[in-house]
Design a protein around this motif. Structure first.
Motif: not given
Ligand code: ATP
Ligand code: MG
Ligand code: MG
Length: 542
Positions: A29, A31-32, A38, A40-41, A44, A224, A252, A254, A262
């Protein structure tokens, strides 16, 4: 065949056709650390955890993808670790993309030396245009020496260096735009939250991801579906650098109505004060929805019930809150609250001498505990209930019994304040007399009302109900989200509650009869009102 055990988040069984699992499964996993997690994270993270730990006896890596120093902070890393823990996710290893800055740099040098990457300084807008029109950059065929020299300038972080970047030399004619020489390294003089000033160059996601996945032994990179187009590029990178194979697998993204997932937008509302912080109950962050009263098992069940589907649907919040209700309803103790401003003082004739009984907090679950119920002739009721009473009518005082409405009256002060309302019978009722009629049948009355004896310590409480942050169901790419921010997102009602409420602790989940489920955000202390947040149950869709 995809199969799912009903509602059991930890027993779902998705066969998603992952290839090569017999050689072991390692997921990550990534994350940045530029914001709080959130929902969505959470999806994942839970899916990666599911495949690593539940479906296969594999390994999960939490990798902080910290290649963009501008937005990254230690605070965010710490919060991500805590939030994962809260969701029951235990990574086997915690790493950082920045742990591999040396290896990544070496890999980029190797790419340049083998003619698979080049330095470019084409301005952004022109580069975009060239990509669209399948035009090569004028630097595409520069010599290896020149490319290396530019890369060194970048590494030194000189002013000249900041104007250059490195691109993979894939194929400018490829129908897939992701293959048209993506950028793999940029120069940024900004200090990094872990490596400080050591590096002035940072790999892009497109480059770092395949390299670090291969180095860390990741077997399956889950992403995703908007990365579909970039899978070919990911695979190209692995081959170009002779790295271990890693499978791509997409699920997919979320998306919820009236919600932005975002970090950029969430950061904006946090900074502009539209909310109280990242853990505000209106925020779609893991902390926010938890603070609103979401339970972890419900979150897990809901997310895993979405499973590994690849079609993106805009969900409303109804189903996730309905799932939550299943978990809280059987364990939430029942209490009573009466609106402070709109209360009506009532005298109950025929009431026995003041006394206190012990009753179950939850009629169907005695394990929740007991509460004190004070009975006396002095009680308060809600104005809205009393306004509906007819003189002579038989009503039910909940958990006590029936009573007959004797007389309603409006105080002189109220009558003078609104003479017209008084004449038309709409003035607020300030006092009421009820005559207890315990032999009456509670099944035969249509009005069952909550009441509180004033012969107990009544606890002041603040009840908050929240609304969506957005006024529009689905924001389009071109929408300026600030224009769709809901001006009113919370409603506060001040009430008086029964004496048992003094014992509730922060984070407890309970129900006020006829008002709904609430989470205690601030317990009652030193006479200061306790604060409660209403928990949606899926009915209103909020
Ligand atoms: P954000 O747009 O909120 O910054 P991001 O994808 O840039 O989202 P990351 O911290 O890089 O943020 O994400 C970590 C993981 O979470 C990645 O694998 C990303 O694909 C997944 N992820 C982010 N947003 C969603 C979402 N809405 N639904 C499912 N997985 C998500
Ligand atoms: Mg990202
Ligand atoms: Mg993003």
């Amino acid at each position: 065949m995809a199969k799912k055990a009903e509602g059991k988040s930890d027993q779902g069984n998705y066969d998603i056709g992952l290839q090569g699992t017999e050689k072991g499964v390692v997921t990550r996993f990534p994350p940045e650390p530029s914001g709080y997690l959130h929902i969505g994270h959470a999806k994942a993270a839970l899916l990666n955890d599911y495949f690593a730990h539940k479906k296969y006896q594999g390994k999960l890596i939490l990798r902080f993808d910290d290649t963009n120093p501008t937005n990254e902070k230690q605070e965010f890393e710490d919060s991500i670790v805590k939030d994962l823990e809260l969701m029951g996710i235990k990574p086997d290893q915690v790493t950082h993309t920045s742990d591999y800055f040396q290896e990544l740099y070496d890999a980029a040098v190797k790419m340049i030396k083998s003619g698979k990457a080049y330095a470019d300084n084409t301005p952004q807008d022109i580069l975009r245009d060239e990509r669209m029109k399948l035009i090569d950059s004028k630097h595409r065929n520069d010599s290896i020496e020149d490319n290396l020299a530019h890369f060194e300038e970048m590494k030194a972080g000189t002013e000249e260096g900041t104007t250059w970047f490195i691109r993979a030399k894939i194929n400018m004619q490829d129908p897939n735009g992701a293959m048209r020489d993506p950028v793999i390294y940029r120069c940024s003089p900004q200090a990094h939250h872990r490596t400080g000033d050591a590096w002035k160059i940072y790999p892009t996601y497109d480059f770092a991801c395949p390299v670090v996945d291969a180095l860390e032994g990741v077997t399956h990179a889950l992403r995703t579906t908007e990365y579909n187009d970039r899978d070919a590029q990911f695979q190209w990178m692995l081959k170009a650098m002779d790295l271990r194979h890693v499978y791509n697998w997409n699920f997919a993204r979320m998306a919820f109505v009236r919600t932005f997932l975002s970090k950029r937008k969430l950061t904006k509302v946090v900074e502009n004060g539209g909310v109280w912080g990242w853990d505000d109950p209106r925020m779609p962050t893991v902390r926010g929805i938890r603070r609103r009263g979401m339970t972890v098992p419900a979150l897990q069940e809901f997310i895993l019930s979405q499973g590994p589907s690849k079609s993106i649907t805009l969900m409303d919040w109804t189903k996730i809150w309905a799932t939550n209700k299943k978990y809280i309803d059987p364990i939430a103790g029942r209490y009573t609250a009466i609106d402070t401003k709109d209360k009506v003082t009532v005298t109950v004739t025929g009431a026995p001498a003041t006394h206190t009984d012990l009753k179950d907090l939850h009629a169907k679950n005695p394990a929740v505990g007991q509460k004190k119920v004070v009975f006396s002739k002095n009680i308060i009721l809600d104005q809205t209930d009393v306004a509906s009473f007819e003189e002579g009518e038989e009503i039910t005082l909940m958990n006590w019994g029936n009573a007959i409405v004797k007389s309603k009256s409006t105080s002189v002060v109220d009558a003078l304040k609104s003479p017209l309302a008084t004449l038309s019978g709409n003035a607020p009722i300030s006092s009421l007399e009820l005559e207890l009629h315990l032999q009456g049948d509670v099944k035969k009355t249509s009005k069952k009302v909550t009441w509180l004896s004033t012969d107990q310590e009544l606890i002041p409480v603040k009840l908050y109900e929240f609304d969506y942050l957005l006024t529009k169901d689905k924001l389009e790419e071109e929408d300026e989200f600030e224009k769709f921010l809901n001006p009113t997102t919370s409603t506060l009602t001040e009430c008086l509650a029964d004496c048992n409420v003094a014992d509730l602790k922060e984070d407890d989940i309970m129900q006020f009869d006829r008002k709904g489920f609430f989470r205690v955000d601030k317990a009652f202390k030193n006479g200061e009102a306790a604060v409660f947040f209403q928990i949606p149950t899926g009915k209103a869709g909020k």
